[in-house]
Write a protein that holds these residues in place. Structure first.
Motif, PDB file in Angstrom:
ATOM      1  N   ASP A  58       2.986  89.921  71.070  1.00 20.55           N
ATOM      2  CA  ASP A  58       4.404  89.705  71.314  1.00 20.55           C
ATOM      3  C   ASP A  58       5.221  90.599  70.380  1.00 20.55           C
ATOM      4  N   ARG A  59       6.539  90.481  70.442  1.00 16.40           N
ATOM      5  CA  ARG A  59       7.419  91.379  69.703  1.00 16.40           C
ATOM      6  C   ARG A  59       7.631  90.914  68.263  1.00 16.40           C
ATOM      7  N   ALA A  60       7.467  91.865  67.350  1.00 15.17           N
ATOM      8  CA  ALA A  60       7.799  91.607  65.947  1.00 15.17           C
ATOM      9  C   ALA A  60       9.210  92.095  65.631  1.00 15.17           C
ATOM     10  N   SER A  61       9.777  92.913  66.509  1.00 18.13           N
ATOM     11  CA  SER A  61      11.145  93.404  66.366  1.00 18.13           C
ATOM     12  C   SER A  61      11.673  93.671  67.775  1.00 18.13           C
ATOM     13  N   THR A  62      12.940  93.980  67.878  1.00 18.33           N
ATOM     14  CA  THR A  62      13.552  94.185  69.189  1.00 18.33           C
ATOM     15  C   THR A  62      14.091  95.597  69.304  1.00 18.33           C
ATOM     16  N   GLY A  63      13.609  96.316  70.311  1.00 16.68           N
ATOM     17  CA  GLY A  63      14.161  97.628  70.614  1.00 16.68           C
ATOM     18  C   GLY A  63      13.758  98.744  69.679  1.00 16.68           C
ATOM     19  N   ARG A  64      12.773  98.518  68.852  1.00 14.54           N
ATOM     20  CA  ARG A  64      12.309  99.568  67.939  1.00 14.54           C
ATOM     21  C   ARG A  64      10.893  99.222  67.487  1.00 14.54           C
ATOM     22  N   PRO A  65      10.120 100.236  67.041  1.00 18.68           N
ATOM     23  CA  PRO A  65       8.787  99.944  66.512  1.00 18.68           C
ATOM     24  C   PRO A  65       8.878  99.058  65.273  1.00 18.68           C
ATOM     25  N   ALA A  66       7.921  98.160  65.136  1.00 21.49           N
ATOM     26  CA  ALA A  66       7.965  97.188  64.039  1.00 21.49           C
ATOM     27  C   ALA A  66       7.582  97.786  62.701  1.00 21.49           C
ATOM     28  N   ILE A  67       6.815  98.865  62.698  1.00 26.02           N
ATOM     29  CA  ILE A  67       6.446  99.524  61.447  1.00 26.02           C
ATOM     30  C   ILE A  67       6.623 101.030  61.595  1.00 26.02           C
ATOM     31  N   ASP A  68       6.620 101.690  60.455  1.00 24.15           N
ATOM     32  CA  ASP A  68       6.955 103.111  60.383  1.00 24.15           C
ATOM     33  C   ASP A  68       5.727 103.995  60.560  1.00 24.15           C
ATOM     34  N   GLY A  69       5.129 103.936  61.763  1.00 25.62           N
ATOM     35  CA  GLY A  69       4.023 104.840  62.012  1.00 25.62           C
ATOM     36  C   GLY A  69       2.824 104.160  62.635  1.00 25.62           C
ATOM     37  N   HIS A  70       1.933 105.006  63.131  1.00 26.63           N
ATOM     38  CA  HIS A  70       0.713 104.609  63.826  1.00 26.63           C
ATOM     39  C   HIS A  70      -0.404 104.508  62.792  1.00 26.63           C
ATOM     40  N   LEU A  71      -1.060 103.349  62.698  1.00 29.35           N
ATOM     41  CA  LEU A  71      -2.125 103.146  61.716  1.00 29.35           C
ATOM     42  C   LEU A  71      -3.475 103.402  62.371  1.00 29.35           C
ATOM     43  N   MET A  72      -4.242 104.270  61.754  1.00 30.09           N
ATOM     44  CA  MET A  72      -5.559 104.634  62.290  1.00 30.09           C
ATOM     45  C   MET A  72      -6.613 104.374  61.222  1.00 30.09           C
ATOM     46  N   GLY A  73      -7.499 103.444  61.499  1.00 31.11           N
ATOM     47  CA  GLY A  73      -8.550 103.121  60.556  1.00 31.11           C
ATOM     48  C   GLY A  73      -9.607 104.204  60.485  1.00 31.11           C
ATOM     49  N   ALA A  74     -10.309 104.269  59.373  1.00 29.77           N
ATOM     50  CA  ALA A  74     -11.378 105.252  59.215  1.00 29.77           C
ATOM     51  C   ALA A  74     -12.470 105.052  60.254  1.00 29.77           C
ATOM     52  N   SER A  75     -12.611 103.844  60.779  1.00 29.89           N
ATOM     53  CA  SER A  75     -13.624 103.596  61.811  1.00 29.89           C
ATOM     54  C   SER A  75     -13.346 104.419  63.064  1.00 29.89           C
ATOM     55  N   TYR A  76     -12.076 104.657  63.361  1.00 30.98           N
ATOM     56  CA  TYR A  76     -11.734 105.478  64.520  1.00 30.98           C
ATOM     57  C   TYR A  76     -12.114 106.934  64.273  1.00 30.98           C
ATOM     58  N   LEU A  77     -11.805 107.422  63.076  1.00 30.70           N
ATOM     59  CA  LEU A  77     -12.169 108.795  62.725  1.00 30.70           C
ATOM     60  C   LEU A  77     -13.685 108.970  62.765  1.00 30.70           C
ATOM     61  N   ALA A  78     -14.403 107.978  62.263  1.00 28.80           N
ATOM     62  CA  ALA A  78     -15.871 108.059  62.248  1.00 28.80           C
ATOM     63  C   ALA A  78     -16.414 108.178  63.665  1.00 28.80           C
ATOM     64  N   ALA A  79     -15.862 107.387  64.586  1.00 32.73           N
ATOM     65  CA  ALA A  79     -16.330 107.433  65.968  1.00 32.73           C
ATOM     66  C   ALA A  79     -16.101 108.811  66.567  1.00 32.73           C
ATOM     67  N   LYS A  80     -14.942 109.409  66.288  1.00 36.36           N
ATOM     68  CA  LYS A  80     -14.644 110.734  66.832  1.00 36.36           C
ATOM     69  C   LYS A  80     -15.545 111.808  66.229  1.00 36.36           C
ATOM     70  N   ARG A  81     -15.939 111.627  64.983  1.00 36.33           N
ATOM     71  CA  ARG A  81     -16.758 112.633  64.301  1.00 36.33           C
ATOM     72  C   ARG A  81     -18.255 112.356  64.426  1.00 36.33           C
ATOM     73  N   GLY A  82     -18.620 111.291  65.157  1.00 33.54           N
ATOM     74  CA  GLY A  82     -20.028 110.976  65.352  1.00 33.54           C
ATOM     75  C   GLY A  82     -20.700 110.417  64.117  1.00 33.54           C
ATOM     76  N   ILE A  83     -19.917 109.745  63.265  1.00 34.79           N
ATOM     77  CA  ILE A  83     -20.437 109.165  62.030  1.00 34.79           C
ATOM     78  C   ILE A  83     -20.536 107.652  62.194  1.00 34.79           C
ATOM     79  N   VAL A  84     -21.624 107.069  61.765  1.00 31.62           N
ATOM     80  CA  VAL A  84     -21.802 105.622  61.850  1.00 31.62           C
ATOM     81  C   VAL A  84     -21.471 105.012  60.494  1.00 31.62           C
TER      82      VAL A  84
END
Length: 385
Positions: A226-252
């Protein structure tokens, strides 16, 4: 090669790549018919996050192509094509332990080597900009030039501006070939003649192009809050965990199949993702995977505990055997162009790849070197075995 004004091109697939190709073909004066087994953005395009991100790409060709593709979004936004749909925003690469910090640091170095702006963010500043981040956050890098666009909105805009009406529920069963040239497509009870054919049908491309051993369905489950704010993103940016980077780089990093992203939508909601489940083509979500995503997201950003889950969904992305997209002229059939295998990078690369496919059909120079993505690379590899 016929002049664009006298050509008819059949585009199979009405996702973001097919819609972009159709848009640019129509802009060149070409008559275009777009066919889709369901409807516009009904596949992976409509079941994805909206990251127009260089930060998420593995080093090498994908990182370089993503830089071209993101710049193309900016160009089309400035020209009014994507007005109101493409927004600049930072991506934060987040580490929660020493091993992840090492991976984030290496990825940041690779991004910088590719020419990307990379900013190390001290913990105090990070907590000030994104209050509530988990206590375990140890390191973060900001990639300030990334962006966001929703794939189904981009697809709709491209089709709308080109005036193309998609033929829905039009399942193509075969590419019609005569004397080594694609001359149309076969549908139920009909042969649609064309001067050239573009296959951009995601996993549906496999049976049309005999790529069943090369294209891999990869299911991804996601969550919307649900919405944490109205009409704007709730936080200042897209959060990407290291697990996502690992998957893209073929690292377990662990045994989980979760590559975590926390995507603040312009509606004030959060999109949380996602799983990476190879050889799964169903669209079901399950409690075990959804719970795993939620646990990882809450650990990284505990304020999500105050949010309610309003929807879970799954999409099927199309990956290739070597992890790179497939785009180029068919090695054995003239007039047939292939654009598939974009996996989780289709939203970022889609408009640029669609425009590139249009250039191939029109026999015009490309804006970037795509030779490493040619379909013929698989035939060459198999010939060497």
């Amino acid at each position: 090669m016929a002049r664009p004004s006298s050509m008819h091109v059949a585009v199979v697939g009405a996702g973001i790549v097919g819609a972009a190709a159709a848009h640019f073909l129509a802009a060149a004066g070409t008559r275009v018919t777009v066919l889709d087994a369901s409807g516009p953005a009904a596949g992976a395009t409509g079941a994805s996050d909206g990251a127009v991100s260089v930060a998420s790409k593995r080093p090498g060709p994908m990182m370089e192509l993503a830089r071209h593709a993101r710049a193309f979004y900016g160009q089309l936004e400035a020209e009014g094509v994507f007005h109101g749909l493409f927004h600049r925003r930072s991506t934060f690469l987040i580490a929660q332990n020493a091993l992840e910090a090492e991976l984030v640091s290496q990825h940041g170095a690779d991004l910088a080597q590719a020419g990307e702006r990379v900013i190390a963010v001290a913990r105090a500043e990070l907590m000030n900009r994104i209050p509530g981040l988990g206590e375990g956050v140890t390191a973060a890098l900001e990639i300030p030039d990334d962006g966001h666009a929703l794939g189904y909105q981009i697809t709709s805009r491209l089709l709308q501006r080109s005036g193309i009406v998609v033929r829905r529920r039009a399942s193509v069963s075969e590419i019609v070939v005569r004397d080594g040239h694609a001359v149309g497509v076969a549908l139920a009870g009909e042969i649609l003649s064309a001067d050239a054919v573009l296959v951009a049908a995601g996993i549906g491309s496999a049976h049309l192009l005999n790529l069943g051993d090369i294209l891999i369905p990869r299911k991804g489950q996601m969550i919307v809050t649900d919405r944490a704010s109205t009409g704007r993103p709730a936080i200042d940016g897209h959060l990407m965990g290291a697990s996502y980077l690992a998957a893209k780089r073929g690292i377990v990093l662990d045994r989980s199949h979760i590559g975590l992203v926390i995507d603040p939508l312009v509606t004030g909601q959060f999109l949380l993702g996602g799983s990476r489940e190879d050889n799964r083509s169903d669209h079901r979500t399950d409690a075990v995977t959804v719970s795993a995503i939620l646990r990882a997201a809450l650990e990284l950003y505990p304020p999500l505990g105050a949010r309610r889950v309003v929807r879970t969904f799954a999409g099927v992305r199309t990956a290739s055997r070597d992890g790179l997209p497939i785009i180029g002229r068919h090695p054995h059939v003239d007039g047939l162009v292939v654009a598939t295998g974009f996996e989780g990078d289709g939203i970022c690369l889609g408009p640029f790849m669609g425009e590139s496919a249009a250039r191939m059909i029109l026999d015009r120079p490309l804006a970037a070197d795509l030779s490493m993505l040619t379909p013929s690379r698989f035939a060459r590899a198999e010939a060497c075995q």
